[in-house]
Design a protein around this motif. Structure first.
Motif, short mmCIF file in Angstrom:
data_model
loop_
_atom_site.label_atom_id
_atom_site.label_comp_id
_atom_site.label_asym_id
_atom_site.label_seq_id
_atom_site.Cartn_x
_atom_site.Cartn_y
_atom_site.Cartn_z
N ASP A 124 0.82 -1.21 0.00
CA ASP A 124 0.00 0.00 0.00
C ASP A 124 0.85 1.26 0.00
O ASP A 124 0.46 2.28 -0.53
CB ASP A 124 -0.89 0.02 1.25
N ARG A 125 2.02 1.17 0.64
CA ARG A 125 2.84 2.35 0.83
C ARG A 125 4.30 2.03 0.50
O ARG A 125 4.74 0.89 0.65
CB ARG A 125 2.78 2.81 2.31
N LEU A 131 1.72 4.72 9.14
CA LEU A 131 0.94 3.66 8.48
C LEU A 131 -0.38 3.48 9.21
O LEU A 131 -0.44 3.54 10.43
CB LEU A 131 1.69 2.33 8.52
N ARG A 132 -1.43 3.22 8.43
CA ARG A 132 -2.69 2.85 9.07
C ARG A 132 -2.68 1.35 9.37
O ARG A 132 -1.92 0.59 8.74
CB ARG A 132 -3.86 3.18 8.13
N GLU A 134 -1.84 -1.65 6.85
CA GLU A 134 -1.15 -1.21 5.63
C GLU A 134 0.21 -1.88 5.53
O GLU A 134 0.93 -2.02 6.52
CB GLU A 134 -0.99 0.31 5.61
N CYS A 147 3.99 -1.84 3.86
CA CYS A 147 4.89 -0.79 3.38
C CYS A 147 6.26 -1.35 2.98
O CYS A 147 6.86 -2.12 3.73
CB CYS A 147 5.07 0.24 4.50
N GLY A 182 0.81 -1.60 11.48
CA GLY A 182 1.40 -1.42 10.15
C GLY A 182 2.40 -2.53 9.87
O GLY A 182 3.02 -3.06 10.79
#
Ligand code: SF4
Lengths: 212, 471
Positions: free
Chosen positions: B340-341, B418-419, B422, B424, B440
């Motif tokens: 996501d990130r 980060l949510r 999520e 990363c 996260g």
């Protein structure tokens, strides 16, 4: 038989390897300019869920462990970030000692500087203590600092502590005061050091002045 | 008697021996940030003690600072704003050099200190931050310290240091194409473990280390702490000299004398090490972490290990716990794992060379629309240089967010977080549970691998993209 300096009380097992200081004291509790209120942050994401509700299955939230004073932890406890907030928080939370096979190095210094007792014993010994304290009926541990001995219901072991750390723990030494006694020696060191390596003197000021 | 580099540095900074294990060690430079110093200044005030040598200290606002692309930065969070203003007040009061919120030279403490020429071979550097090991790349002995020790340094300019054991990690061979210092150090940490160097100061040597740039050496020394090392060292060579002398302009008139002294900054040939490890750089592949400890990494073409195969019950339990947190099954492949990130930043990998690697991958490509990718340069100077080199424009064109410098989502103390859930791809140093945000999921990797993940939308082997380039 226990010595004058004994930590005794309820112990809780946290058999998690590499339990780092980010987990012991998460970032959102590091925004202060004093040491207040850090007990709230201790092991926050283990104690509370995403909505801030206690996780009742977590050991420190169970009624039988409410007065926990001692943690029986996994290897490399307190690794990671240097944040001393982790130690301040544990003490504010009521923790007086941590027993583990090994500790993160900066955490170790931080603990010593705040008289949080760290007891390093073998993994096998930690396993024995864990088995005992996991039973609420036998969750008490006694740490005798005079005789360097830890005792649970079924297990008993000696531990070691350097003379310096023992004195720091027992007498609560003022380290800064003790070092300031050597002010003359420090000044003498500086004179020779800067004589030899003048480029190491006043680096902060020199660099700042050049750049602004 | 033969000595290691570490022993030489302890000897040259030993004010006095306190006992069998401890020395009072002089600190040439003490770096402070806004969140681990306030209580130290408060302690000093209570004691009524002055700062012994204000000019051997510097401070920087980096951990809590927002990284929004706005030139003029305002810290909206009240508590964080107070930390910053409190640091400024303390520096003003004691005459300590400060790199404040809107200073063009502000940046991550371990990025700006070398970049501004503050780090010189043969010195001792202390900082209330564990990644102070970074400065070992210059043959400088760096220790992360706690806040009580910060106070001790302010009052005495010294540290009570428990003398560590000596470890040598020798890396021969050559890194192959697509592999970086980050992959190398993840490989070493995976091999020796998260506490494999606990109790040691590690010296990195060998032809593969010599072949690295000074910036890449910083990445290696930076992450040595993730193997538990008390500090890390690399003996200075011509590259070090070049880097330092172009940045530390005040050094110029001392240079001949300094160079002469620095020549002795290496371990004697027959110095004794308490532990030794040997690695071959040619065996390194791009690596990615699959778990929640920096030692839990695999080659990109390997599969997530089965906890049942762990050597000790502790490792098995740690692996089970990590997999549950990170949301992966044993045997899974990381290649193709959607993210996501992407976070490109931190004192591990946010220097100009890192950003050049990112730009090389991003050039002519687009960040996958499902991914939010941020680039947070390590300092204002890095940001300026990247803009001057056209890197920033390329990254922006590819769809990366181009941010202001700071620690940012390395520890997520600002609003870059980060949510929950999520995933990363991150160039940082710690994949701990919750480090980049509660729940996260962090996968550590090199800047090139993170850039590849950004454009692919999933974790992928950067070498595949590079091969596509050649066609
Ligand atoms: S970038 Fe990360 S590791 Fe480096 S100093 Fe900042 S928070 Fe620490």
């Amino acid at each position: 038989m226990s010595g004058k300096h004994t930590i005794a009380g309820v112990a809780a097992a946290l058999p998690i390897a590499n339990l780092d200081t980010d987990q012991i004291m998460p970032k959102q509790f590091l925004r202060g300019i004093d040491k207040a209120g850090l007990d709230r942050g201790v092991l926050y994401d283990l104690r509370f869920d995403g909505e801030g509700r206690p996780r009742y299955d977590f050991i420190l939230n169970r009624a039988e462990y409410a007065d926990c004073r001692i943690l029986v932890a996994g290897e490399n406890f307190g690794c990671g970030s240097s944040r001393e907030h982790a130690v301040w928080g544990l003490l504010q939370f009521g923790i007086r000692a941590v027993i583990a096979p090994s500790f993160g190095e900066i955490f170790h210094s931080n603990a010593m500087n705040n008289a949080l007792l760290l007891v390093a014993v073998s993994q096998a010994d930690v396993d024995r203590f864990t088995r005992d304290v996991e039973q609420p009926a036998s969750n008490r541990i006694e740490i005798d600092v005079d005789h360097l001995q830890v005792r649970s219901r079924t297990h008993d072991v000696k531990f070691t502590m350097s003379a310096r750390h023992r004195a720091m723990f027992l007498e609560g030494q003022d380290l800064i005061g003790a070092s300031l006694v050597h002010a003359a020696a420090i000044a003498e060191f500086e004179r020779k050091h800067w004589d030899r390596q003048p480029w190491l003197q006043s680096i902060g000021a020199v660099v700042r002045a050049r750049k602004s | 008697m033969s000595r290691t580099l570490y022993q030489k540095l302890v000897d040259s900074h030993c004010v006095l021996r306190l006992d069998e294990e401890h020395v009072l060690l002089y600190a040439d430079l003490h770096i402070m940030n806004e969140y681990t110093s306030p209580q130290a200044f408060a302690g000093l005030r209570e004691r009524g003690a002055p700062v012994r040598r204000p000019w051997q200290n510097v401070a920087v606002v980096d951990h809590i600072i927002p990284t929004h692309p706005l030139k003029q930065r305002v810290i909206l969070d009240e508590a964080s704003a107070l930390q910053a203003s409190n640091l400024a007040r303390n520096c003003e009061l004691h005459g300590i050099a400060l790199f404040d919120t809107n200073d063009p030279l502000q940046g991550i403490e371990h990025v700006i200190a070398p970049e501004l020429g503050m780090i010189r071979p043969g010195m001792v550097v202390l900082c209330g931050d564990s990644h102070t090991t970074t400065h070992g790349a210059f043959g400088a002995l760096g220790f992360g310290i706690g806040t009580s020790e910060v106070e001790h340094v302010l009052a005495t300019q010294t540290l009570v240091h428990r003398v560590a054991k000596n470890m040598r990690i020798r890396v021969d061979g050559r890194l192959s194409v697509g592999c970086t210092a980050k992959d190398q150090v993840l490989h070493i940490i995976a091999s020796i473990g998260a506490q494999g160097a606990r109790g040691y100061v590690v010296e990195f040597t060998g032809e593969a280390v010599a072949a690295l740039s000074v910036e890449a050496r910083m990445t290696i020394c930076n992450m040595a702490v993730e193997a538990g090392a008390r500090s890390a060292l690399i003996a200075p060579d011509d590259k070090t000299l070049d880097y330092v002398s172009t940045r530390a302009v005040d050094l110029k008139r001392h240079l001949p004398r300094a160079v002469e002294l620095w020549r002795d900054l290496c371990s004697d040939p027959d110095a004794r090490f308490d532990a030794e490890h040997h690695f071959d750089a040619s065996e390194v592949s791009p690596r990615v972490t699959w778990g929640t400890s920096p030692d839990q990494s695999i080659r990109i073409d390997e599969r997530v290990p089965d906890p049942a195969a762990a050597v000790t019950p502790q490792q098995r339990d740690a692996a089970i716990r990590a997999l549950r947190y990170i949301g992966l099954e044993p045997g899974a492949s990381l290649q193709g794992l959607a993210i996501d990130r992407v976070f490109i930043g931190s004192c591990t990998n946010a220097r100009i060379e890192d950003l050049r690697e990112v730009a090389k991958v991003a050039r002519g490509r687009k960040v996958d629309p499902r991914v939010r990718a941020m680039v947070v340069p390590g300092s204002g100077a890095v940001r300026d240089q990247a803009e001057a080199e056209g890197i920033a424009a390329e990254l922006i064109a590819a769809g990366f967010e181009w941010r202001q410098p700071g620690c940012s989502m390395c520890l997520a103390m600002n609003d870059d977080v980060l949510r929950p859930g999520e995933r990363c791809a991150s160039t940082t140093n710690r994949n701990f549970e919750g480090r980049q945000g509660r729940a996260g999921r962090t996968h550590l990797m090199s800047p090139a691998m993170a850039a590849a993940a950004a454009v692919a939308g999933c974790i992928t082997d950067v070498r595949r993209l590079e091969r596509a380039d050649e066609r």
